[in-house]
Design a protein around this motif. Sequence first.
Motif, PDB file in Angstrom:
ATOM      1  N   GLU A  42      14.266 -10.959   2.586  1.00 55.58           N
ATOM      2  CA  GLU A  42      13.953 -12.097   3.363  1.00 55.58           C
ATOM      3  C   GLU A  42      12.489 -12.640   2.948  1.00 55.58           C
ATOM      4  N   HIS A  43      11.651 -11.384   2.859  1.00 52.97           N
ATOM      5  CA  HIS A  43      10.217 -11.830   2.357  1.00 52.97           C
ATOM      6  C   HIS A  43       9.788 -11.300   1.022  1.00 52.97           C
ATOM      7  N   TYR A  44      10.560 -10.626   0.325  1.00 52.54           N
ATOM      8  CA  TYR A  44      10.216  -9.992  -0.977  1.00 52.54           C
ATOM      9  C   TYR A  44      11.846  -9.777  -1.670  1.00 52.54           C
ATOM     10  N   PRO A  45      12.055 -10.609  -2.543  1.00 57.43           N
ATOM     11  CA  PRO A  45      13.441 -10.497  -3.135  1.00 57.43           C
ATOM     12  C   PRO A  45      14.078  -9.525  -3.812  1.00 57.43           C
ATOM     13  N   TYR A  46      13.032  -8.878  -4.214  1.00 55.51           N
ATOM     14  CA  TYR A  46      13.219  -7.365  -5.257  1.00 55.51           C
ATOM     15  C   TYR A  46      14.348  -6.290  -4.671  1.00 55.51           C
ATOM     16  N   ASP A  47      14.866  -5.761  -5.377  1.00 54.58           N
ATOM     17  CA  ASP A  47      15.458  -4.413  -5.051  1.00 54.58           C
ATOM     18  C   ASP A  47      14.281  -3.488  -5.626  1.00 54.58           C
ATOM     19  N   PHE A  48      14.255  -2.407  -4.540  1.00 55.30           N
ATOM     20  CA  PHE A  48      13.313  -1.339  -4.855  1.00 55.30           C
ATOM     21  C   PHE A  48      13.348   0.063  -4.329  1.00 55.30           C
ATOM     22  N   ARG A  49      12.856   1.187  -4.733  1.00 52.96           N
ATOM     23  CA  ARG A  49      12.544   2.228  -3.922  1.00 52.96           C
ATOM     24  C   ARG A  49      11.273   2.607  -3.989  1.00 52.96           C
ATOM     25  N   LEU A  50      10.802   2.966  -2.581  1.00 51.89           N
ATOM     26  CA  LEU A  50       9.300   3.405  -2.677  1.00 51.89           C
ATOM     27  C   LEU A  50       9.270   4.662  -1.923  1.00 51.89           C
ATOM     28  N   ARG A  51       8.727   5.649  -2.612  1.00 53.55           N
ATOM     29  CA  ARG A  51       8.565   7.081  -2.150  1.00 53.55           C
ATOM     30  C   ARG A  51       7.167   7.346  -2.086  1.00 53.55           C
ATOM     31  N   ILE A  52       6.896   7.988  -0.550  1.00 51.83           N
ATOM     32  CA  ILE A  52       5.601   8.192  -0.226  1.00 51.83           C
ATOM     33  C   ILE A  52       5.838   9.921  -0.361  1.00 51.83           C
ATOM     34  N   ARG A  53       5.046  10.650  -0.908  1.00 51.06           N
ATOM     35  CA  ARG A  53       4.941  12.138  -1.014  1.00 51.06           C
ATOM     36  C   ARG A  53       3.764  12.608  -0.419  1.00 51.06           C
ATOM     37  N   TYR A  54       3.810  13.692   0.580  1.00 47.16           N
ATOM     38  CA  TYR A  54       2.603  14.432   1.095  1.00 47.16           C
ATOM     39  C   TYR A  54       2.630  15.792   0.581  1.00 47.16           C
ATOM     40  N   THR A  55       1.583  16.272   0.008  1.00 45.96           N
ATOM     41  CA  THR A  55       1.741  17.778  -0.478  1.00 45.96           C
ATOM     42  C   THR A  55       0.308  18.293  -0.156  1.00 45.96           C
ATOM     43  N   ASP A 100      11.478  -8.098 -14.297  1.00 47.11           N
ATOM     44  CA  ASP A 100      10.116  -7.370 -13.838  1.00 47.11           C
ATOM     45  C   ASP A 100       9.955  -7.774 -12.468  1.00 47.11           C
ATOM     46  N   MET A 101       9.293  -6.721 -11.944  1.00 46.82           N
ATOM     47  CA  MET A 101       9.045  -6.756 -10.523  1.00 46.82           C
ATOM     48  C   MET A 101       7.681  -6.612 -10.243  1.00 46.82           C
ATOM     49  N   TYR A 102       6.937  -7.616  -9.317  1.00 53.61           N
ATOM     50  CA  TYR A 102       5.630  -7.722  -9.247  1.00 53.61           C
ATOM     51  C   TYR A 102       5.352  -7.177  -7.960  1.00 53.61           C
ATOM     52  N   PHE A 103       4.210  -6.390  -7.695  1.00 53.25           N
ATOM     53  CA  PHE A 103       3.976  -5.796  -6.570  1.00 53.25           C
ATOM     54  C   PHE A 103       2.479  -5.212  -6.469  1.00 53.25           C
ATOM     55  N   SER A 104       1.942  -5.001  -5.191  1.00 54.49           N
ATOM     56  CA  SER A 104       0.725  -4.110  -5.343  1.00 54.49           C
ATOM     57  C   SER A 104       0.924  -3.098  -4.279  1.00 54.49           C
ATOM     58  N   ILE A 105       0.052  -1.968  -4.229  1.00 52.58           N
ATOM     59  CA  ILE A 105       0.407  -0.827  -3.293  1.00 52.58           C
ATOM     60  C   ILE A 105      -0.916  -0.135  -2.928  1.00 52.58           C
ATOM     61  N   GLY A 106      -1.206   0.428  -1.631  1.00 60.24           N
ATOM     62  CA  GLY A 106      -2.479   1.082  -1.566  1.00 60.24           C
ATOM     63  C   GLY A 106      -2.606   1.814  -0.358  1.00 60.24           C
ATOM     64  N   GLY A 107      -3.698   2.591  -0.173  1.00 55.76           N
ATOM     65  CA  GLY A 107      -3.718   3.271   1.108  1.00 55.76           C
ATOM     66  C   GLY A 107      -4.863   2.733   1.975  1.00 55.76           C
ATOM     67  N   HIS A 108      -4.744   3.322   3.327  1.00 56.15           N
ATOM     68  CA  HIS A 108      -5.558   2.653   4.314  1.00 56.15           C
ATOM     69  C   HIS A 108      -6.093   3.942   5.303  1.00 56.15           C
ATOM     70  N   PRO A 109      -6.198   4.863   4.772  1.00 56.24           N
ATOM     71  CA  PRO A 109      -6.389   6.143   5.828  1.00 56.24           C
ATOM     72  C   PRO A 109      -7.811   5.916   6.535  1.00 56.24           C
ATOM     73  N   GLY A 110      -7.872   6.215   7.874  1.00 58.94           N
ATOM     74  CA  GLY A 110      -8.801   6.031   8.576  1.00 58.94           C
ATOM     75  C   GLY A 110      -9.432   7.349   9.463  1.00 58.94           C
ATOM     76  N   PHE A 111     -10.729   7.783   9.242  1.00 53.52           N
ATOM     77  CA  PHE A 111     -11.258   8.877   9.451  1.00 53.52           C
ATOM     78  C   PHE A 111     -12.305   8.777  10.761  1.00 53.52           C
ATOM     79  N   GLN A 112     -12.141   9.666  11.669  1.00 51.41           N
ATOM     80  CA  GLN A 112     -13.102   9.846  12.788  1.00 51.41           C
ATOM     81  C   GLN A 112     -14.391  10.136  12.230  1.00 51.41           C
ATOM     82  N   VAL A 113     -15.294   9.046  12.501  1.00 52.63           N
ATOM     83  CA  VAL A 113     -16.666   8.906  12.412  1.00 52.63           C
ATOM     84  C   VAL A 113     -17.181   8.448  13.810  1.00 52.63           C
ATOM     85  N   PRO A 114     -18.007   9.178  14.393  1.00 51.26           N
ATOM     86  CA  PRO A 114     -18.752  10.660  14.063  1.00 51.26           C
ATOM     87  C   PRO A 114     -17.398  11.467  14.282  1.00 51.26           C
ATOM     88  N   MET A 115     -17.893  12.698  13.468  1.00 49.73           N
ATOM     89  CA  MET A 115     -16.885  14.031  13.555  1.00 49.73           C
ATOM     90  C   MET A 115     -17.342  14.781  14.421  1.00 49.73           C
TER      91      MET A 115
END
Length: 292
Positions: free
Chosen positions: A103-116, A135-150
């Motif tokens: 409904e928001h993004y008409p493409y068929d896709f598979r997204l895998r996220i791996r943690y090692t 062709d499929m148009y996309f963007s991807i990115g991370g948004h990790p937040g860290f405790q500051v102060p530590m």
Amino acid sequence: MRHRIENEWIEAEIETKGAELKSLRNKETNREYMWQGDPVYWGRTAPVLFPIVGKLKEDKYQLNGKEYEMTQHGFGRDKEFELIEQQDDRLVFQLTSDSQTKEHYPYDFRLRIRYTLRQNAIEVGYEVQNVNNEDMYFSIGGHPGFQVPMTKETAFEDYVVSVNPKEERERIPLNGPYADIEKVRIDDSVSEELKLKHSLFDQDALIYRMEGQNEVTIHSHQHEHFVRVSFSGFPYVGIWTPPAKKAPFLCIEPWHGLADTVEASGELSQKMGIRSLEPGSTFQTSYQIEVG
């Protein structure tokens, strides 16, 4: 549902909703490095940004003559992922397109996220597969937040951000939620240590254009603890904490994509920073979070 992985040095917890990293702890000291999420400031911890990064102009775009709506950073962070692989020190989650995503993004896709886990670091890997016949148009990115102060003995202003290699970088300012390309300039402040203060983020995120291999480290001269985000091939990085909230965390965000500009045409294929993936092809990228 949360899943846990560990090795000799660290342990991590990942939630199936959004395949989101929720905890990264030092096993010896029990020190938590991830921001734990507080709606007063920001209720997330490390969401994936997919299939867009940033905000679309009026939350809309056009593709093949049809208009679609999508909110900031896309829907990946709010979808339930399937756990498809589990080892003591490794987890792989998968999100597949469905009627709701189309409904928001008409493409068929598979997204895998791996943690090692790799000693005192966790590698976050993204794999995007185009299962369409176009062709499929996309963007991807991370948004990790860290405790500051530590530590309890330090304050936000006792920390610095170091970017390596140490060099001048192009900074992309924001005009509200949109990238302001007309005001892009060379910023030499990140060629040395960037001293943290909340007023740095009065205009929202600090966004830099990146090339090659990079390391962004949060640390203090008052103790030896640190968080280092390393990545290669990500063309942008965002450094963010909520404006005017004096929040006790900082995000380091490697991106393949950017928010729209005010002048954006709305055509997804013309969006600044957008990636194009051929039919049947797979895009892979990763970043690493090292803690000490």
